[in-house]
Design a protein around this motif. Structure first.
Motif: not given
Lengths: 338, 338
Positions: A74, A79-80, A227, A256-257, A260, A263, A279, A281-282, A284-287
DNA sequence: AAAAACAGCGCAAACGTTTGATTAATTTTG
DNA sequence: CAAAATTAATCAAACGTTTGCGCTGTTTTT
């Protein structure tokens, strides 16, 4: 209703010829005449004959199957990778069976055993985090089952492997940050037991010293990748006497953590973050991180599969050459936000 | 160097007993005396005897293997689902082989054929987008290979399947938006040929009419699910005489495109978005959907696998009952920001 | 015209394991 | 003590396919 599948024997009986002729006829063997051949093929088709693979495999002692053992399907990276492996395998008419170690050494040992019993023609392995002994793979040698490791590889050279050079990737990443003007760069590394952590640290140090800067060990902190661990590490940076202006995160989850948390503290704009891609789509995050180390999972899977298929087809592997393939990873710079 | 694997025959020869006795001894058959049994087991162990699976499978006509055919392993949903399938299979000592149709009908047909040749004991299938004929599965019946469809299922009831009720999920989603006060709700649906699109539309209509509102067909637009298609759809909403204040997106990818576009236009705050979960980290986005329809891929995989294993073990399937399992999907409301 | 080549096919063994039927030796039973 | 039951092991067939070798009859070569 379910008619027993048609067999070669049955075709032979109906046509009043021998099974061997049927077998040869179906395989276009030259010693079977054209007329007989056609009769055989026609009847085979009309009876929906399907070769019994199990019988063939048994007879030939080959399974046309490659096994894949990986930690977690997963995870995006895997998976790729396995998707690539399947794509390559099917081209050569091989089948893929797989199993997950769930990063557990004992499970991995069991799976290797199971794959061996299944008589896979070859094995592709990305080792579990738990694994520090490698005897379970040695057995495969005596059964002449080649193994190619990918991504998570054992720390020695006398095996076949495909992997990314995280060291050179890290050099690129740190260099990029230096060129952007950063002079204090933090690194959130993984547990020190991981080989991947070592590589990252080495890359970091090399980039720093190559640029004639002083290496500050307190800027590289180990982290359990949770985290909470990430927050701990972040706090160390925030309280550091030479507060870093850029951070290299162990992977996208850590990034990501971190994002977050920063921010929440409203300090996100004080940092440039670079991460290792997990990931999709990372960005696509704003920052989002200003750059990502791309490890090309598809390519790695592809190469590993092809090497394995090569090994399977190579006559007999008394050639003591090992495939040590490094997939150069690239630093992908995210387009700058306006 | 590679010694041929030990066989039962060899053990028999060394011990001067018959192969059948060895076989029985290893299986604790009562008709083998305790002393002989122990001798057999000891020798087997010391010779590293490993049963030849290929031979056993051939002999038994069973493969203890289940096949999985799905569109794209690299899609998060499917990687989770197959991960669950493997977890269940391994518990029952089954092996998983898989292949990807890449959403191509012809490929799917070939793969079904291949799986049949491999004599899998059962098949798990999530059908390709291209697929509208289903004859290729019927063949399996005559070979007594059970099939369980999951997630992407054929549009009729006389098959075994596990799926989510997208209809009821959509009702929940629209109800949620209505309760939040929205009176004009847009839906970016998939291609009209997809069953999944139909379900979403039905759910939308039911929720709307149940709440005694008027259904406006122009608020449900079909889309090819690409970024351009999404932008087209978005523009239709922006120019709509009753400009919606909330949008139900076909999936997270569409939601992502939508958010990106709305941000660019600086109108992101004019909309509440609800989506169907594909991407694990979408909730980390700054303007993430206010809610997501969770389709529980792990659970679906798990149930499908268990049903299949049931079918495989059920004596002979003259019981004309079909497993039609619906996994209730839930609306996951993202915690409100600040 | 004899020898050699060849086309077309069958025979039988082999791959490793399981399993129903059978036998031989031992023990129990009435 | 003979008959029956139990125990312990063997025999042989079977699963479906492939393949080396041998066989026959025909065609080509010398």
């Amino acid at each position: 209703m379910q008619s027993k599948p048609t067999t070669i024997k049955e075709i032979a009986r109906i046509l009043n010829i021998s099974p061997s002729s049927v077998s040869r006829g179906l395989h276009d063997h030259p010693s079977i005449g054209a007329v007989t051949r056609e009769k055989i093929k026609q009847l085979a088709k009309s009876l929906n004959y399907e070769p019994n693979n199990a019988a063939i495999l048994f007879q030939k002692g080959k399974t046309y199957t490659i096994g894949v053992i990986l930690p977690e399907l997963s995870e995006h990276f895997f998976s790729i990778a396995i998707s690539a492996i399947e794509d390559e395998a099917i081209k050569k008419n091989y089948t893929v069976i797989f199993a997950q170690s769930h990063d557990n050494y004992d499970q991995e040992v069991k799976l290797v055993e199971k794959m061996k019993n299944q008589r896979v023609d070859g094995l592709l392995v990305s080792i579990s985090k738990d694994t520090s002994k490698f005897d379970h793979f040695e057995k495969l040698n005596s059964f002449n089952i080649p193994v190619v490791f990918f991504d998570r590889i054992p720390p020695f050279k006398n095996v076949h492997y495909v992997a990314c050079s995280l060291e050179s990737a890290t050099i690129k990443a740190v260099n990029y940050l230096l060129k952007k003007g950063h002079r204090s760069i933090g690194m959130i590394n993984g547990p020190s037991t991981l080989y991947a952590s070592e590589e990252r640290k080495d890359g970091y140090m090399q980039a720093i010293t190559f640029n004639r800067l002083k290496f500050d060990p307190s800027l590289v902190v180990n982290c359990d990748l949770t985290e909470e661990g990430t927050i701990d590490a972040a706090n160390q940076f925030l309280n550091h006497k030479r507060k870093p202006t850029a951070i290299v995160a162990f992977n996208d989850y850590v990034a990501l953590f971190l994002i977050k948390y920063f921010k929440k503290l409203n300090v996100i704009n004080d940092f440039d973050i670079v991460s290792y891609a997990n990931l999709p789509i990372i960005s696509y995050l704003d920052n989002s991180p200003v750059a990502s180390v791309e490890q090309y999972p598809y390519l790695q899977g592809q190469k590993a599969a092809n090497i394995l298929l090569d090994l399977i087809h190579s006559p007999n592997s008394e050639n003591q050459a090992y495939y040590n393939t490094i997939v150069e990873s690239d630093l992908i710079v995210n387009e700058v936000k306006e």
